[in-house]
Design a protein around this motif. Structure first.
Motif, PDB file in Angstrom:
ATOM      1  N   ASN A  95      36.814  43.671  43.552  1.00 16.91           N
ATOM      2  CA  ASN A  95      35.659  44.250  42.862  1.00 16.91           C
ATOM      3  C   ASN A  95      36.009  44.322  41.385  1.00 16.91           C
ATOM      4  N   GLY A  96      35.273  43.555  40.574  1.00 17.91           N
ATOM      5  CA  GLY A  96      35.630  43.416  39.170  1.00 17.91           C
ATOM      6  C   GLY A  96      35.644  44.720  38.406  1.00 17.91           C
ATOM      7  N   ASP A  97      34.691  45.608  38.692  1.00 20.34           N
ATOM      8  CA  ASP A  97      34.645  46.899  38.002  1.00 20.34           C
ATOM      9  C   ASP A  97      35.759  47.825  38.472  1.00 20.34           C
ATOM     10  N   ALA A  98      36.009  47.832  39.776  1.00 14.16           N
ATOM     11  CA  ALA A  98      36.963  48.790  40.348  1.00 14.16           C
ATOM     12  C   ALA A  98      38.391  48.525  39.904  1.00 14.16           C
ATOM     13  N   VAL A  99      38.749  47.263  39.681  1.00 11.48           N
ATOM     14  CA  VAL A  99      40.138  46.965  39.315  1.00 11.48           C
ATOM     15  C   VAL A  99      40.350  46.934  37.806  1.00 11.48           C
ATOM     16  N   ARG A 100      39.306  47.159  37.039  1.00  8.68           N
ATOM     17  CA  ARG A 100      39.436  47.055  35.585  1.00  8.68           C
ATOM     18  C   ARG A 100      40.512  47.973  35.029  1.00  8.68           C
ATOM     19  N   ALA A 101      40.535  49.222  35.446  1.00  4.76           N
ATOM     20  CA  ALA A 101      41.477  50.187  34.866  1.00  4.76           C
ATOM     21  C   ALA A 101      42.918  49.787  35.115  1.00  4.76           C
ATOM     22  N   VAL A 102      43.241  49.386  36.340  1.00  9.41           N
ATOM     23  CA  VAL A 102      44.635  49.046  36.639  1.00  9.41           C
ATOM     24  C   VAL A 102      45.035  47.753  35.934  1.00  9.41           C
ATOM     25  N   VAL A 103      44.096  46.835  35.787  1.00 10.88           N
ATOM     26  CA  VAL A 103      44.375  45.612  35.046  1.00 10.88           C
ATOM     27  C   VAL A 103      44.662  45.928  33.584  1.00 10.88           C
ATOM     28  N   GLU A 104      43.872  46.804  33.002  1.00 16.57           N
ATOM     29  CA  GLU A 104      44.082  47.151  31.590  1.00 16.57           C
ATOM     30  C   GLU A 104      45.360  47.961  31.401  1.00 16.57           C
ATOM     31  N   GLN A 105      45.768  48.693  32.419  1.00 21.11           N
ATOM     32  CA  GLN A 105      47.075  49.360  32.363  1.00 21.11           C
ATOM     33  C   GLN A 105      48.195  48.326  32.299  1.00 21.11           C
ATOM     34  N   ALA A 106      48.085  47.272  33.091  1.00 22.66           N
ATOM     35  CA  ALA A 106      49.095  46.216  33.069  1.00 22.66           C
ATOM     36  C   ALA A 106      49.129  45.534  31.701  1.00 22.66           C
ATOM     37  N   VAL A 107      47.944  45.243  31.163  1.00 20.93           N
ATOM     38  CA  VAL A 107      47.874  44.624  29.842  1.00 20.93           C
ATOM     39  C   VAL A 107      48.501  45.547  28.797  1.00 20.93           C
ATOM     40  N   GLY A 108      48.257  46.840  28.927  1.00 27.50           N
ATOM     41  CA  GLY A 108      48.845  47.807  28.011  1.00 27.50           C
ATOM     42  C   GLY A 108      50.367  47.836  28.057  1.00 27.50           C
ATOM     43  N   ARG A 109      50.928  47.412  29.176  1.00 22.27           N
ATOM     44  CA  ARG A 109      52.386  47.340  29.305  1.00 22.27           C
ATOM     45  C   ARG A 109      52.931  46.007  28.821  1.00 22.27           C
ATOM     46  N   GLY A 110      52.058  45.187  28.275  1.00 18.21           N
ATOM     47  CA  GLY A 110      52.501  43.903  27.735  1.00 18.21           C
ATOM     48  C   GLY A 110      52.485  42.770  28.737  1.00 18.21           C
ATOM     49  N   ILE A 111      51.808  42.943  29.875  1.00 26.22           N
ATOM     50  CA  ILE A 111      51.742  41.905  30.903  1.00 26.22           C
ATOM     51  C   ILE A 111      50.376  41.226  30.811  1.00 26.22           C
ATOM     52  N   PRO A 112      50.323  39.976  30.420  1.00 28.02           N
ATOM     53  CA  PRO A 112      49.025  39.300  30.330  1.00 28.02           C
ATOM     54  C   PRO A 112      48.418  39.092  31.717  1.00 28.02           C
ATOM     55  N   VAL A 113      47.086  39.158  31.781  1.00 28.98           N
ATOM     56  CA  VAL A 113      46.357  38.987  33.045  1.00 28.98           C
ATOM     57  C   VAL A 113      45.343  37.865  32.888  1.00 28.98           C
ATOM     58  N   VAL A 114      45.321  36.984  33.882  1.00 26.10           N
ATOM     59  CA  VAL A 114      44.373  35.881  33.942  1.00 26.10           C
ATOM     60  C   VAL A 114      43.465  36.102  35.147  1.00 26.10           C
ATOM     61  N   GLY A 115      42.161  36.052  34.948  1.00 29.57           N
ATOM     62  CA  GLY A 115      41.213  36.188  36.046  1.00 29.57           C
ATOM     63  C   GLY A 115      40.853  34.829  36.619  1.00 29.57           C
ATOM     64  N   ILE A 116      40.691  34.778  37.936  1.00 30.92           N
ATOM     65  CA  ILE A 116      40.293  33.535  38.590  1.00 30.92           C
ATOM     66  C   ILE A 116      39.132  33.780  39.535  1.00 30.92           C
ATOM     67  N   SER A 117      38.085  33.025  39.395  1.00 34.80           N
ATOM     68  CA  SER A 117      36.889  32.991  40.246  1.00 34.80           C
ATOM     69  C   SER A 117      36.096  34.288  40.217  1.00 34.80           C
ATOM     70  N   SER A 118      36.684  35.387  40.682  1.00 32.06           N
ATOM     71  CA  SER A 118      36.044  36.701  40.603  1.00 32.06           C
ATOM     72  C   SER A 118      36.921  37.571  39.709  1.00 32.06           C
ATOM     73  N   PRO A 119      36.812  37.423  38.391  1.00 31.75           N
ATOM     74  CA  PRO A 119      37.756  38.069  37.483  1.00 31.75           C
ATOM     75  C   PRO A 119      37.512  39.566  37.357  1.00 31.75           C
ATOM     76  N   PRO A 120      38.531  40.313  36.998  1.00 33.49           N
ATOM     77  CA  PRO A 120      38.324  41.712  36.632  1.00 33.49           C
ATOM     78  C   PRO A 120      37.319  41.815  35.494  1.00 33.49           C
ATOM     79  N   ASN A 121      36.514  42.869  35.504  1.00 30.54           N
ATOM     80  CA  ASN A 121      35.485  43.043  34.480  1.00 30.54           C
ATOM     81  C   ASN A 121      36.102  43.726  33.264  1.00 30.54           C
ATOM     82  N   SER A 122      36.874  42.947  32.514  1.00 31.79           N
ATOM     83  CA  SER A 122      37.583  43.477  31.353  1.00 31.79           C
ATOM     84  C   SER A 122      37.581  42.441  30.244  1.00 31.79           C
ATOM     85  N   ASP A 123      37.453  42.912  29.011  1.00 32.89           N
ATOM     86  CA  ASP A 123      37.524  42.001  27.869  1.00 32.89           C
ATOM     87  C   ASP A 123      38.954  41.850  27.357  1.00 32.89           C
TER      88      ASP A 123
END
Length: 320
Positions: A95-123
């Protein structure tokens, strides 16, 4: 058929492997958070990513949420990947909206995230890789409308809510019918998870509720298989025509048996390859393609033999 996305993935990957992979392989891995490895789509996407990872000598850590409804499980898995300190994470979101926060937490730790097909709803994603899902729905609309003679009732097995791919395919289907086939009426729409058994049950109900039904749009071939089974059991085929998307061995057999009007397909293996390529680039702080969109293709029983399967679907004996 166009081969440009395949050329892109292969040539860029080769350059990146030479410049990034040796250093990355020493102590890092790339994570892949997968919604559902029971799905033929995700098996093929993982296959593409895994082939690139093996060529690069980089470990691909695969974590399977076990179903589109298991968002809490996927959130925990993305947290786990971040805690492991992987170099990058590829995410196909439950669920793109539901995983946004945890994805952005990972990005905040310096880990790049790539979305595929059903990407997280994050800019804050480094890149997204997908098929042209709207076009997949558009191709299905044209095919199904032609198959039923341009008029009559159809129903939509539209796929799970909260996922960009299913929403875009359904939108492409509805809008194309409205513009190009106004004589076709959508009488029912189900937003089930991508599940053959659930599709079977719903389609059984439709055989009773809609005696004049002429066609069914299925968002995936697994759902289409459930629809076909229900229509056959009710004696409604070949009067009811069915269209699908994706190109698993199930869909290939349905096309061989002429039980599908058509399937609009995406180059799933190529998506997995491209997602890994972008993740590898982001991990090495190299330039990425922010948005990679691979074109949709339409396949019928008559054109089945023309498809280059190497970019589309994993080998039948592949197990993630």
């Amino acid at each position: 058929m166009t081969r440009s996305p395949i050329r892109f993935a292969g040539s860029l990957a080769a350059l990146l492997l030479l410049s990034i992979a040796p250093a990355l392989a020493q102590d890092k891995a790339i994570g892949f958070a997968i919604p559902n490895l029971a799905s033929s789509f995700w098996i093929s996407a993982v296959y593409g990513a895994e082939q690139e990872a093996k060529a690069a000598g980089v470990t691909l850590v695969k974590l399977n949420a076990g179903g589109d409804a298991n968002t809490s499980q996927q959130i925990a898995q993305i947290q786990d990947l971040a805690q492991r300190g992987v170099a990058a994470i590829i995410v196909g979101a439950t669920n793109g909206d539901a995983v946004r926060a945890v994805v952005e937490q990972a990005v905040g730790r310096g880990i790049p995230v790539v979305g595929i097909s059903s990407p997280p709803n994050s800019d804050r994603l480094s890149a997204t890789v997908s098929a042209d899902h709207y076009d997949m729905g558009r191709l299905q609309a044209r095919c199904l409308a032609q198959a039923i003679g341009g008029k009559g009732e159809v129903a939509m097995m539209a796929g799970p809510t909260g996922q960009a791919w299913s929403d875009l395919r359904a939108k492409g289907f509805r809008e194309t019918l409205a513009k190009e086939a106004p004589g076709v009426t959508v009488v029912a729409e189900s937003r089930l998870a991508d599940n053959r058994n659930a599709a079977l049950t719903t389609a059984e109900d439709w055989t009773q509720r809609f005696p004049e039904l002429k066609g069914v749009y299925a968002a995936t071939d697994d759902m289409a298989a459930g629809v076909v089974a229900a229509m056959k059991a009710a004696g409604r085929m070949p009067a009811v025509r069915v269209s699908a998307s994706n190109f698993s061995p199930t869909a290939q057999q349905l096309l061989k048996d002429r039980e599908l009007a058509c399937t609009s397909i995406q180059q799933v293996v190529a998506q997995g390859r491209a997602a890994f390529t972008q993740a590898l680039a982001a991990a090495g702080k190299k330039p990425v393609e922010a948005k990679v969109v691979l074109p949709a293709l339409l396949v019928t029983s008559d054109t089945l033999g023309e498809v280059d399967l190497s970019s589309v679907v994993a080998p039948a004996d592949y197990r993630p």
